[in-house]
Design a protein around this motif. Structure first.
Motif, mmCIF file in Angstrom:
data_model
loop_
_atom_site.group_PDB
_atom_site.id
_atom_site.type_symbol
_atom_site.label_atom_id
_atom_site.label_comp_id
_atom_site.label_asym_id
_atom_site.label_seq_id
_atom_site.Cartn_x
_atom_site.Cartn_y
_atom_site.Cartn_z
ATOM 1 N N HIS A 1 0.789 -1.218 0.079
ATOM 2 C CA HIS A 1 -0.175 -0.269 0.282
ATOM 3 C C HIS A 1 0.794 1.367 -0.074
ATOM 4 O O HIS A 1 2.074 1.237 0.657
ATOM 5 N N PRO A 2 0.236 2.349 -0.340
ATOM 6 C CA PRO A 2 0.950 3.670 -0.510
ATOM 7 C C PRO A 2 1.652 4.048 1.041
ATOM 8 O O PRO A 2 2.756 4.734 0.822
ATOM 9 N N ASN A 3 1.107 3.434 1.908
ATOM 10 C CA ASN A 3 1.858 4.078 3.304
ATOM 11 C C ASN A 3 2.962 3.076 3.618
ATOM 12 O O ASN A 3 3.514 3.346 4.477
ATOM 13 N N GLY A 4 3.347 1.949 2.797
ATOM 14 C CA GLY A 4 4.483 1.156 3.096
ATOM 15 C C GLY A 4 4.104 -0.067 3.649
ATOM 16 O O GLY A 4 5.048 -1.036 3.801
ATOM 17 N N SER A 5 2.898 -0.072 4.091
ATOM 18 C CA SER A 5 2.466 -1.253 4.830
ATOM 19 C C SER A 5 1.964 -2.378 3.773
ATOM 20 O O SER A 5 1.812 -1.813 2.738
ATOM 21 N N PHE A 6 1.514 -3.781 4.322
ATOM 22 C CA PHE A 6 1.088 -4.507 3.391
ATOM 23 C C PHE A 6 -0.376 -5.218 4.000
ATOM 24 O O PHE A 6 -0.539 -4.898 5.079
ATOM 25 N N SER A 7 -1.285 -5.883 2.998
ATOM 26 C CA SER A 7 -2.342 -6.392 3.584
ATOM 27 C C SER A 7 -2.130 -7.847 2.970
ATOM 28 O O SER A 7 -1.671 -8.246 2.074
ATOM 29 N N TYR A 8 -2.772 -8.752 3.592
ATOM 30 C CA TYR A 8 -2.559 -10.121 3.096
ATOM 31 C C TYR A 8 -3.813 -10.810 3.067
ATOM 32 O O TYR A 8 -5.066 -10.460 3.435
ATOM 33 N N GLN B 1 7.847 3.611 -2.632
ATOM 34 C CA GLN B 1 6.298 4.150 -2.717
ATOM 35 C C GLN B 1 6.135 5.633 -3.021
ATOM 36 O O GLN B 1 5.720 5.985 -4.151
ATOM 37 N N TYR B 2 7.129 6.404 -2.494
ATOM 38 C CA TYR B 2 7.026 7.871 -2.867
ATOM 39 C C TYR B 2 7.593 8.058 -4.097
ATOM 40 O O TYR B 2 7.016 9.010 -5.081
ATOM 41 N N LEU B 3 8.789 7.803 -4.594
ATOM 42 C CA LEU B 3 9.696 7.981 -5.775
ATOM 43 C C LEU B 3 8.921 7.095 -7.204
ATOM 44 O O LEU B 3 9.233 7.637 -8.153
ATOM 45 N N SER B 4 8.080 6.204 -6.773
ATOM 46 C CA SER B 4 7.584 5.492 -7.861
ATOM 47 C C SER B 4 6.208 5.956 -8.366
ATOM 48 O O SER B 4 5.527 5.402 -9.099
ATOM 49 N N HIS C 1 -0.914 11.179 -6.998
ATOM 50 C CA HIS C 1 -0.683 9.829 -6.285
ATOM 51 C C HIS C 1 0.487 10.065 -5.117
ATOM 52 O O HIS C 1 0.511 9.299 -4.262
ATOM 53 N N ARG C 2 1.581 10.759 -5.576
ATOM 54 C CA ARG C 2 2.623 10.942 -4.911
ATOM 55 C C ARG C 2 2.222 11.626 -3.387
ATOM 56 O O ARG C 2 2.541 11.499 -2.265
ATOM 57 N N VAL C 3 1.274 12.595 -3.537
ATOM 58 C CA VAL C 3 0.598 13.375 -2.420
ATOM 59 C C VAL C 3 -0.103 12.507 -1.705
ATOM 60 O O VAL C 3 -0.008 12.616 -0.484
ATOM 61 N N GLY C 4 -0.860 11.534 -2.166
ATOM 62 C CA GLY C 4 -1.678 10.747 -1.448
ATOM 63 C C GLY C 4 -0.858 9.719 -0.737
ATOM 64 O O GLY C 4 -0.995 9.315 0.661
ATOM 65 N N ALA C 5 0.324 9.361 -1.157
ATOM 66 C CA ALA C 5 1.353 8.408 -0.522
ATOM 67 C C ALA C 5 1.818 9.124 0.840
ATOM 68 O O ALA C 5 2.031 8.743 1.838
ATOM 69 N N SER C 6 2.342 10.552 0.384
ATOM 70 C CA SER C 6 2.770 11.056 1.665
ATOM 71 C C SER C 6 1.686 11.537 2.859
ATOM 72 O O SER C 6 2.053 11.467 3.704
ATOM 73 N N LEU C 7 0.596 11.657 2.516
ATOM 74 C CA LEU C 7 -0.570 11.723 3.440
ATOM 75 C C LEU C 7 -0.694 10.365 4.030
ATOM 76 O O LEU C 7 -0.648 10.369 5.499
ATOM 77 N N THR C 8 -0.739 9.184 3.470
ATOM 78 C CA THR C 8 -1.095 8.136 4.173
ATOM 79 C C THR C 8 0.305 7.614 5.055
ATOM 80 O O THR C 8 -0.022 7.077 6.093
#
Length: 332
Positions: A143-150, A253-256, A261-268
């Motif tokens: 996920h954009p915040n760097g965590s994952f789901s399973y 996540q951020y640089l990709s 979408h980059r703003v969204g990743a930063s917020l999350t």
């Protein structure tokens, strides 16, 4: 399908390694070679199970995987940690699943998140923002915040995935080398390579590779919690988690991403770190010691500082046009 085995070890889990080697020599499809990549300065086990060979390499969870594998000429490499044991037909099953799915890499679900007790799933959700997922599209989703789901309900033997666990995975050698995982050796400099599995496998996914996870191949983890236990006893774990979380999120996540979408990743990610800050504050209050919170904040500050350094900016991009072209070229 011809394959060889590459094992990453420090040589300290002697009995686990012996059991692993014995299981490899009992496979219905035997490997061409078994190469054990042991960190320099560590003692090789005294026993010999078969014709396994030892190669000394730099120490590090990433460094001992980020190799060019010149000793191996096989088309496929079964990459293992030194604490797994295989059923006699494990490799045969993995090969069949790789053929059926068209995977470039098929990793093994050794930690079985979906089988955790409800209490453990709640702790993972609260403590790491790692959640179960009901849709059947991905085994693990980043996920954009760097965590994952399973995946919470497993209905097939193998699923496409965006990440995976690292103890066991069957790779196409040419695809593995094209990923240039040596560019990620910066993680070893943190002292404990926290998050190396995500860093490795997501790089395959984001650069147009096909990653699958096997939920049924008979490979079991023997004592995978040992290194985690060592990490949990380390007083610097709060710092290492924070700095690793920041740098990996920024790189993966951020640089990709671009624009919105980059703003969204930063917020999350900001929300995630704020939540982690509350958790570290509670831990500090429980310990009556400000150390955990201070170490966490120091890790975030140092992580952000590193992402602005010349050293970091010199690392080739994680989502890399040249890597994608190499993979597409290999596939024709």
């Amino acid at each position: 399908m011809n394959y060889s085995v590459a094992i990453r070890t420090l040589g300290t889990s002697v009995e686990s390694l012996r059991l692993e080697l014995e299981s490899l020599h009992q496979q219905t499809i035997l490997p061409e070679k078994i190469i054990i990549y042991i960190a320099r300065g560590y003692t090789r086990p005294a026993f010999t199970v078969g014709k396994e060979e030892y190669v000394e390499v730099d120490k590090g969870m990433v460094s001992q995987r980020a190799l060019r594998y010149k000793e191996i000429s096989s088309e496929y490499i079964l990459m293992l940690d030194d604490d797994v044991v295989l059923a006699p037909d494990s490799v045969e099953r993995l090969i069949g699943q790789m053929r059926d799915t068209g995977a470039h890499c098929i990793a093994v679900d050794t930690f079985k998140n979906h089988k955790l007790k409800v209490s453990a799933k709640i702790r993972a959700a609260v403590g790491n923002l790692v959640f179960p997922r009901i849709d059947q599209k991905w085994a693990f989703k980043m996920h954009p915040n760097g965590s994952f789901s399973y995946l919470n309900k497993v209905k097939k033997v193998a699923y496409p995935s965006q990440s995976a666990a690292g103890p066991a995975a069957l790779w196409r050698k040419d695809i593995l080398l094209a990923l240039r995982f040596e560019d990620e050796k910066w993680l070893d400099n943190l002292g404990f390579a926290y998050g190396d599995d995500d860093l490795e496998f997501y790089k395959l996914h984001i650069n147009s590779g096909r990653l699958f996870v096997s939920f049924d191949c008979g490979i079991e983890n023997l004592d995978g919690k040992s290194s985690s236990a060592i990490f949990q006893r380390d007083s610097k774990r709060f710092y290492v988690r924070a700095i690793s979380n920041y740098i990996r999120w920024h790189r993966m996540q951020y640089l990709s991403r671009n624009g919105f979408h980059r703003v969204g990743a930063s917020l999350t990610f900001g929300f995630k770190m704020a939540w982690f800050g509350i958790i570290h504050l509670c831990v500090s209050m429980a310990y009556r010691n400000t150390g955990p919170l201070k170490l966490f904040l120091s890790g975030l500050v140092d992580g952000r500082s590193y992402t602005h350094s010349a050293e970091y900016k010199a690392i080739p991009p994680y989502m890399n046009k040249k890597i994608k072209e190499s993979i597409i070229g290999i596939l024709g």
